[in-house]
Design an enzyme around this catalytic site. Structure first.
Site, PDB file in Angstrom:
ATOM      1  N   ASP A   1       9.844  -2.434  -0.163  1.00 16.39           N
ATOM      2  CA  ASP A   1      10.323  -1.103   0.234  1.00 16.39           C
ATOM      3  C   ASP A   1      10.357  -0.161  -0.977  1.00 16.39           C
ATOM      4  O   ASP A   1      10.599  -0.605  -2.100  1.00 16.39           O
ATOM      5  CB  ASP A   1      11.726  -1.241   0.848  1.00 16.39           C
ATOM      6  CG  ASP A   1      12.125  -0.008   1.624  1.00 16.39           C
ATOM      7  OD1 ASP A   1      11.270   0.863   1.871  1.00 16.39           O
ATOM      8  OD2 ASP A   1      13.324   0.094   1.977  1.00 16.39           O
ATOM      9  N   GLY A   2      10.148   1.114  -0.712  1.00 16.97           N
ATOM     10  CA  GLY A   2      10.317   2.127  -1.759  1.00 16.97           C
ATOM     11  C   GLY A   2       9.039   2.796  -2.225  1.00 16.97           C
ATOM     12  O   GLY A   2       9.070   3.594  -3.164  1.00 16.97           O
ATOM     13  N   ASN A   3       7.920   2.510  -1.558  1.00 13.03           N
ATOM     14  CA  ASN A   3       6.652   3.152  -1.960  1.00 13.03           C
ATOM     15  C   ASN A   3       6.735   4.677  -1.817  1.00 13.03           C
ATOM     16  O   ASN A   3       6.261   5.420  -2.671  1.00 13.03           O
ATOM     17  CB  ASN A   3       5.492   2.668  -1.077  1.00 13.03           C
ATOM     18  CG  ASN A   3       5.199   1.195  -1.252  1.00 13.03           C
ATOM     19  OD1 ASN A   3       5.678   0.585  -2.196  1.00 13.03           O
ATOM     20  ND2 ASN A   3       4.417   0.640  -0.344  1.00 13.03           N
TER      21      ASN A   3
ATOM     22  N   SER B   1       5.469  -2.850   9.823  1.00 11.01           N
ATOM     23  CA  SER B   1       6.381  -3.260  10.900  1.00 11.01           C
ATOM     24  C   SER B   1       5.938  -2.660  12.234  1.00 11.01           C
ATOM     25  O   SER B   1       5.162  -1.692  12.275  1.00 11.01           O
ATOM     26  CB  SER B   1       7.806  -2.808  10.584  1.00 11.01           C
ATOM     27  OG  SER B   1       7.927  -1.423  10.803  1.00 11.01           O
TER      28      SER B   1
ATOM     29  N   HIS C   1       1.872   3.869  -1.685  1.00 10.69           N
ATOM     30  CA  HIS C   1       1.386   2.635  -1.056  1.00 10.69           C
ATOM     31  C   HIS C   1       0.258   2.016  -1.895  1.00 10.69           C
ATOM     32  O   HIS C   1       0.189   0.801  -2.038  1.00 10.69           O
ATOM     33  CB  HIS C   1       0.893   2.914   0.366  1.00 10.69           C
ATOM     34  CG  HIS C   1       1.989   3.345   1.304  1.00 10.69           C
ATOM     35  ND1 HIS C   1       3.192   2.689   1.389  1.00 10.69           N
ATOM     36  CD2 HIS C   1       2.074   4.374   2.195  1.00 10.69           C
ATOM     37  CE1 HIS C   1       3.953   3.283   2.295  1.00 10.69           C
ATOM     38  NE2 HIS C   1       3.301   4.319   2.791  1.00 10.69           N
TER      39      HIS C   1
ATOM     40  N   ASN D   1       6.535   0.888  12.169  1.00 15.85           N
ATOM     41  CA  ASN D   1       5.703   1.732  11.298  1.00 15.85           C
ATOM     42  C   ASN D   1       4.601   2.473  12.054  1.00 15.85           C
ATOM     43  O   ASN D   1       4.061   3.456  11.553  1.00 15.85           O
ATOM     44  CB  ASN D   1       5.071   0.912  10.157  1.00 15.85           C
ATOM     45  CG  ASN D   1       6.056   0.511   9.074  1.00 15.85           C
ATOM     46  OD1 ASN D   1       5.860  -0.484   8.377  1.00 15.85           O
ATOM     47  ND2 ASN D   1       7.141   1.265   8.918  1.00 15.85           N
ATOM     48  N   TRP D   2       4.271   2.019  13.280  1.00 15.99           N
ATOM     49  CA  TRP D   2       3.257   2.744  14.075  1.00 15.99           C
ATOM     50  C   TRP D   2       3.704   4.171  14.336  1.00 15.99           C
ATOM     51  O   TRP D   2       2.880   5.042  14.600  1.00 15.99           O
ATOM     52  CB  TRP D   2       3.012   2.043  15.415  1.00 15.99           C
ATOM     53  CG  TRP D   2       2.318   0.724  15.312  1.00 15.99           C
ATOM     54  CD1 TRP D   2       2.836  -0.500  15.653  1.00 15.99           C
ATOM     55  CD2 TRP D   2       0.986   0.466  14.847  1.00 15.99           C
ATOM     56  NE1 TRP D   2       1.910  -1.489  15.426  1.00 15.99           N
ATOM     57  CE2 TRP D   2       0.761  -0.929  14.931  1.00 15.99           C
ATOM     58  CE3 TRP D   2      -0.047   1.283  14.362  1.00 15.99           C
ATOM     59  CZ2 TRP D   2      -0.438  -1.520  14.552  1.00 15.99           C
ATOM     60  CZ3 TRP D   2      -1.249   0.688  13.983  1.00 15.99           C
ATOM     61  CH2 TRP D   2      -1.428  -0.700  14.085  1.00 15.99           C
TER      62      TRP D   2
ATOM     63  N   ARG E   1      19.352  -3.874   4.165  1.00 11.59           N
ATOM     64  CA  ARG E   1      19.140  -4.119   5.596  1.00 11.59           C
ATOM     65  C   ARG E   1      18.040  -5.155   5.762  1.00 11.59           C
ATOM     66  O   ARG E   1      17.248  -5.382   4.859  1.00 11.59           O
ATOM     67  CB  ARG E   1      18.648  -2.830   6.291  1.00 11.59           C
ATOM     68  CG  ARG E   1      19.638  -1.740   6.457  1.00 11.59           C
ATOM     69  CD  ARG E   1      19.042  -0.644   7.355  1.00 11.59           C
ATOM     70  NE  ARG E   1      17.906   0.000   6.719  1.00 11.59           N
ATOM     71  CZ  ARG E   1      18.007   0.995   5.848  1.00 11.59           C
ATOM     72  NH1 ARG E   1      19.191   1.460   5.512  1.00 11.59           N
ATOM     73  NH2 ARG E   1      16.924   1.530   5.312  1.00 11.59           N
TER      74      ARG E   1
HETATM   75  C1  FPP Z   1       7.781   0.522   2.586  1.00 11.63           C
HETATM   76  O1  FPP Z   1       7.843   1.641   1.771  1.00 11.63           O
HETATM   77  C2  FPP Z   1       6.462  -0.043   2.581  1.00 11.63           C
HETATM   78  C3  FPP Z   1       5.630  -0.072   3.648  1.00 11.63           C
HETATM   79  C4  FPP Z   1       5.967   0.494   4.959  1.00 11.63           C
HETATM   80  C5  FPP Z   1       4.288  -0.636   3.555  1.00 11.63           C
HETATM   81  C6  FPP Z   1       4.095  -1.710   2.540  1.00 11.63           C
HETATM   82  C7  FPP Z   1       2.671  -1.733   2.223  1.00 11.63           C
HETATM   83  C8  FPP Z   1       2.111  -1.987   1.029  1.00 11.63           C
HETATM   84  C9  FPP Z   1       2.870  -2.421  -0.156  1.00 11.63           C
HETATM   85  C10 FPP Z   1       0.644  -1.829   0.829  1.00 11.63           C
HETATM   86  C11 FPP Z   1      -0.250  -2.552   1.802  1.00 11.63           C
HETATM   87  C12 FPP Z   1       0.018  -4.003   1.883  1.00 11.63           C
HETATM   88  C13 FPP Z   1      -0.844  -5.007   1.574  1.00 11.63           C
HETATM   89  C14 FPP Z   1      -0.433  -6.399   1.815  1.00 11.63           C
HETATM   90  C15 FPP Z   1      -2.157  -4.761   0.992  1.00 11.63           C
HETATM   91  P1  FPP Z   1       8.278   3.031   2.424  1.00 11.63           P
HETATM   92  O2  FPP Z   1       7.053   3.805   2.714  1.00 11.63           O
HETATM   93  O3  FPP Z   1       9.180   2.775   3.604  1.00 11.63           O
HETATM   94  O4  FPP Z   1       9.095   3.648   1.240  1.00 11.63           O
HETATM   95  P2  FPP Z   1      10.313   4.686   1.345  1.00 11.63           P
HETATM   96  O5  FPP Z   1      11.435   3.961   2.060  1.00 11.63           O
HETATM   97  O6  FPP Z   1      10.645   4.958  -0.101  1.00 11.63           O
HETATM   98  O7  FPP Z   1       9.810   5.887   2.072  1.00 11.63           O
END
Ligand code: FPP
Length: 241
Positions: free
Chosen positions: A12-14, A57, A29, A60-61, A186
């Site tokens: 989480d946190g991208n 998830s 990401h 996420n869709w 969570r």
């Molecule tokens: C949550 O960060 C991360 C995701 C919803 C996607 C995770 C995907 C990757 C790390 C890349 C693709 C995966 C692979 C296996 C190649 P967020 O977007 O919810 O971050 P935020 O809470 O800071 O907005």
């Protein structure tokens, strides 16, 4: 350091990593994929046998279309670029979730990579894609219900083992350790059934900043908790003589 047999991670946190740098979310990401590479290789090196990553998830869709398609492209590119290293490290790819919902191209490259790595036996890299814990349990219950309706099963046979056998994770042991990055405390619908006894470690570090050092720190915390777990209350109070 006691290495968990099955490590599961909520990455989480991208988005926040990108926002902190005034970059588009997809740049976060893309950076997150670099962390995936590092963590997969370090886990294989450490001797983790199963690594489950929450990559997408079922919720996420509902994200904006360009973020969803960007994530699917990153996934396909990751699988293509990592095939050689999966073979080198003896990594077998597997996936859990409602994979039928994935776009045709992602599903195809996923299937091809699973087939190409099927005989590798050092570590299983298990990607949770279009995955939701409740959705998985619903699909398992529906499948059991169908077998009861058609008299392949009796309701008297329903027990823990039977339910485990109908979950997407049927071939995996339960996670020993679950890590979630980015400070959120969570579970977000991840492996609801399977984490009943898992140790949970939360870190404030955002996924793109997570690295080998943070991974070791989380595993050290897990090792410490496990050592306590093995002792009785009396043993904890009476220092060894
Ligand atoms: C949550 O960060 C991360 C995701 C919803 C996607 C995770 C995907 C990757 C790390 C890349 C693709 C995966 C692979 C296996 C190649 P967020 O977007 O919810 O971050 P935020 O809470 O800071 O907005």
């Amino acid at each position: 350091m006691h290495i968990p047999k099955h490590l599961a991670i909520i990455m989480d946190g991208n988005g926040r990593w990108a926002r902190n740098r005034q970059l588009p979310r997809l740049a976060g990401h893309a950076r997150g994929v670099e962390t995936v590479r590092t963590v997969v290789q370090e886990c294989a090196r450490l001797g983790v046998e199963y690594l489950t990553l929450y990559a997408f998830s079922s919720e996420n869709w509902r994200r904006p279309g360009d973020e969803v398609s960007g994530l699917m492209s990153l996934l396909a590119a990751f699988l293509r670029s990592e095939l050689a290293s999966m073979q080198e490290y003896g990594i077998r790819l597997s996936a859990i979730g409602d994979l039928a919902l994935l776009p045709e191209q992602s599903r195809r490259v996923l299937q091809e990579t699973m087939e190409a790595t099927a005989s590798n036996d050092k570590m299983v890299l298990n990607l949770a894609l279009s995955y939701g814990g409740r959705d998985e349990i619903i699909r398992a219950m529906a499948s059991i219900g169908k077998k009861i309706e058609t008299a392949q099963l009796s309701s008297l046979q329903i027990d823990e083992a039977l339910i485990c056998d109908h979950l997407d994770t049927r071939s995996l042991p339960d996670p020993d350790l679950l890590i979630r990055t980015s400070g959120e405390m969570r579970i977000s619908n991840f492996l609801l059934w399977q984490i009943a006894y898992s140790e949970l470690v939360f870190t404030d570090v955002l996924w793109p900043d997570f690295g080998v050092e943070e991974l070791h720190r989380a595993i050290e915390e897990f090792s410490l908790r496990e050592r306590r777990f093995g002792l009785t209350g009396d043993q904890l109070q009476t220092p060894e003589t």
